[in-house]
Design an enzyme around this catalytic site. Sequence first.
Site, PDB file in Angstrom:
ATOM      1  N   ILE A  86       0.858  -1.086   0.144  1.00  0.00           N
ATOM      2  CA  ILE A  86      -0.027   0.128   0.052  1.00  0.00           C
ATOM      3  C   ILE A  86       0.996   0.963   0.075  1.00  0.00           C
ATOM      4  O   ILE A  86       2.062   1.186   0.545  1.00  0.00           O
ATOM      5  CB  ILE A  86      -1.052   0.044   1.125  1.00  0.00           C
ATOM      6  CG1 ILE A  86      -2.019   1.003   1.054  1.00  0.00           C
ATOM      7  CG2 ILE A  86      -0.250   0.381   2.504  1.00  0.00           C
ATOM      8  CD1 ILE A  86      -3.101   0.925   2.121  1.00  0.00           C
ATOM      9  N   CYS A  87       0.368   2.321  -0.771  1.00  0.00           N
ATOM     10  CA  CYS A  87       1.026   3.634  -0.673  1.00  0.00           C
ATOM     11  C   CYS A  87      -0.050   4.548  -0.318  1.00  0.00           C
ATOM     12  O   CYS A  87      -1.188   4.301   0.366  1.00  0.00           O
ATOM     13  CB  CYS A  87       1.947   3.851  -1.739  1.00  0.00           C
ATOM     14  SG  CYS A  87       0.820   4.195  -3.297  1.00  0.00           S
ATOM     15  N   GLN A  88       0.019   5.908  -0.728  1.00  0.00           N
ATOM     16  CA  GLN A  88      -1.007   6.877  -0.360  1.00  0.00           C
ATOM     17  C   GLN A  88      -2.088   6.771  -1.487  1.00  0.00           C
ATOM     18  O   GLN A  88      -3.364   6.680  -1.043  1.00  0.00           O
ATOM     19  CB  GLN A  88      -0.626   8.253  -0.305  1.00  0.00           C
ATOM     20  CG  GLN A  88      -1.392   9.322  -0.080  1.00  0.00           C
ATOM     21  CD  GLN A  88      -1.750   9.113   1.591  1.00  0.00           C
ATOM     22  OE1 GLN A  88      -1.119   8.625   2.492  1.00  0.00           O
ATOM     23  NE2 GLN A  88      -3.099   9.398   1.658  1.00  0.00           N
ATOM     24  N   MET A 115      -4.086   4.434   0.931  1.00  0.00           N
ATOM     25  CA  MET A 115      -4.483   4.950   2.026  1.00  0.00           C
ATOM     26  C   MET A 115      -5.439   6.234   1.933  1.00  0.00           C
ATOM     27  O   MET A 115      -6.649   6.220   2.654  1.00  0.00           O
ATOM     28  CB  MET A 115      -3.424   5.607   2.982  1.00  0.00           C
ATOM     29  CG  MET A 115      -2.489   4.635   3.546  1.00  0.00           C
ATOM     30  SD  MET A 115      -3.346   3.481   4.633  1.00  0.00           S
ATOM     31  CE  MET A 115      -3.595   4.502   5.978  1.00  0.00           C
TER      32      MET A 115
END
Length: 119
Positions: A86-88, A115
């Site tokens: 996951i990242c932003q 996120m």
Amino acid sequence: MDIVQWIIIAIAAYFVVSRFIPVKGIENITTEQAKAKFKVKKVQFVDVRTPGEYKANHRKPFKNIPLNQLAQKSTELDRDKEVVVICQSGMRSMKAAKTLKKQGFKQISNVKGGMSAWI
């Protein structure tokens, strides 16, 4: 048009299309699907955002390994277990997924929307 122009168009089209075709072995999942994997013991969770982004907002099972360190630190992960990244927004995590794929990881899930999509 001559043959050179057709070749240039074909190469350009290939690069554009290859950016959007899913990579074999990388599954795009929703945040709900990621949450469901929290209960599975053979899954490892990696957040590839910067330490500052991670510190400001993260979810418990995700381990922070920034994208720029992932290639070197992938030895900390088990190649035989699924990796959820996951990242932003989902862009860096897709890069991370491709990096892991090149390093021999077989089952990788990228959280769509990152996120920003987490509810």
